[in-house]
Design a protein around this motif. Structure first.
Motif, short mmCIF file in Angstrom:
data_model
loop_
_atom_site.label_atom_id
_atom_site.label_comp_id
_atom_site.label_asym_id
_atom_site.label_seq_id
_atom_site.Cartn_x
_atom_site.Cartn_y
_atom_site.Cartn_z
N ALA A 108 8.73 6.78 7.93
CA ALA A 108 10.13 6.34 7.95
C ALA A 108 10.86 6.82 6.70
CB ALA A 108 10.21 4.82 8.05
N LEU A 109 10.11 7.02 5.62
CA LEU A 109 10.69 7.53 4.38
C LEU A 109 10.56 9.05 4.30
CD1 LEU A 109 9.23 4.84 1.97
CD2 LEU A 109 11.61 5.07 2.70
N GLU A 110 10.11 9.66 5.40
CA GLU A 110 9.91 11.11 5.50
C GLU A 110 8.89 11.60 4.48
OE1 GLU A 110 13.67 13.15 5.61
OE2 GLU A 110 14.29 12.07 7.40
N LEU A 111 7.80 10.82 4.34
CA LEU A 111 6.70 11.16 3.44
C LEU A 111 5.40 11.27 4.24
CD1 LEU A 111 7.51 8.63 0.60
CD2 LEU A 111 8.06 11.06 0.63
N ASP A 112 4.49 12.12 3.75
CA ASP A 112 3.19 12.21 4.39
C ASP A 112 2.27 11.14 3.80
OD1 ASP A 112 2.32 13.17 1.91
OD2 ASP A 112 2.11 15.24 2.59
N THR A 113 1.00 11.16 4.20
CA THR A 113 0.09 10.11 3.73
C THR A 113 -0.30 10.28 2.26
OG1 THR A 113 -1.80 11.35 4.59
CG2 THR A 113 -0.86 9.62 6.01
N ASP A 114 0.13 11.36 1.63
CA ASP A 114 -0.06 11.54 0.19
C ASP A 114 1.17 11.08 -0.59
OD1 ASP A 114 -2.64 12.65 0.41
OD2 ASP A 114 -1.79 14.63 0.82
N GLY A 115 2.21 10.65 0.11
CA GLY A 115 3.44 10.22 -0.55
C GLY A 115 4.34 11.38 -0.90
N LYS A 116 4.05 12.55 -0.35
CA LYS A 116 4.85 13.75 -0.60
C LYS A 116 5.82 13.97 0.56
CE LYS A 116 2.24 14.74 -4.16
NZ LYS A 116 2.41 13.78 -5.20
N PRO A 117 6.95 14.61 0.30
CA PRO A 117 7.93 14.88 1.39
C PRO A 117 7.30 15.69 2.53
CG PRO A 117 8.90 15.36 -0.74
CD PRO A 117 7.44 15.10 -0.99
N LEU A 118 7.65 15.30 3.74
CA LEU A 118 7.18 16.04 4.91
C LEU A 118 7.75 17.43 4.93
CD1 LEU A 118 7.55 13.31 7.67
CD2 LEU A 118 5.41 14.21 6.76
N TYR A 140 0.84 -1.20 0.00
CA TYR A 140 0.00 0.00 0.00
C TYR A 140 0.87 1.26 0.00
CZ TYR A 140 -4.23 -2.72 0.97
OH TYR A 140 -5.28 -3.60 0.90
N ALA A 141 1.91 1.28 0.82
CA ALA A 141 2.80 2.44 0.87
C ALA A 141 3.45 2.69 -0.48
CB ALA A 141 3.86 2.26 1.95
N THR A 142 3.88 1.64 -1.12
CA THR A 142 4.51 1.76 -2.45
C THR A 142 3.51 2.30 -3.47
OG1 THR A 142 6.00 -0.07 -1.93
CG2 THR A 142 5.74 0.51 -4.26
N LEU A 143 2.30 1.80 -3.44
CA LEU A 143 1.27 2.28 -4.37
C LEU A 143 0.96 3.75 -4.14
CD1 LEU A 143 -1.15 -0.79 -4.36
CD2 LEU A 143 0.28 0.00 -6.26
N ILE A 144 0.94 4.17 -2.88
CA ILE A 144 0.71 5.58 -2.57
C ILE A 144 1.85 6.43 -3.11
CG2 ILE A 144 0.59 7.26 -0.68
CD1 ILE A 144 -0.93 5.05 0.91
N ILE A 145 3.08 5.99 -2.91
CA ILE A 145 4.25 6.73 -3.39
C ILE A 145 4.21 6.86 -4.92
CG2 ILE A 145 6.77 6.65 -3.63
CD1 ILE A 145 6.74 5.27 -0.80
N LYS A 146 3.81 5.79 -5.59
CA LYS A 146 3.74 5.79 -7.05
C LYS A 146 2.54 6.56 -7.59
CE LYS A 146 7.19 2.99 -8.02
NZ LYS A 146 8.31 3.37 -8.85
#
Length: 45
Positions: A33-43, A5-11
């Motif tokens: 942990a990847l410093e991303l928000d729930t939209d897959g964008k950088p924090l 799910y996290a990978t799909l969000i990032i993509k």
């Protein structure tokens, strides 16, 4: 499954609100942990 799910969000192929409720905390943890928000964008720092 949370990693998938996290990978799909990032993509951009999936949104966090479509993730099953029982998986959301773990998905949020992986994204954070990847410093991303729930939209897959950088924090914002």
């Amino acid at each position: 499954m949370a990693v998938v799910y996290a990978t799909l969000i990032i993509k951009g192929a999936y949104t966090f609100d479509r993730v099953p409720a029982n998986q959301q905390p773990k998905v949020r943890e992986y994204l954070a942990a990847l410093e991303l928000d729930t939209d897959g964008k950088p924090l914002e720092v």
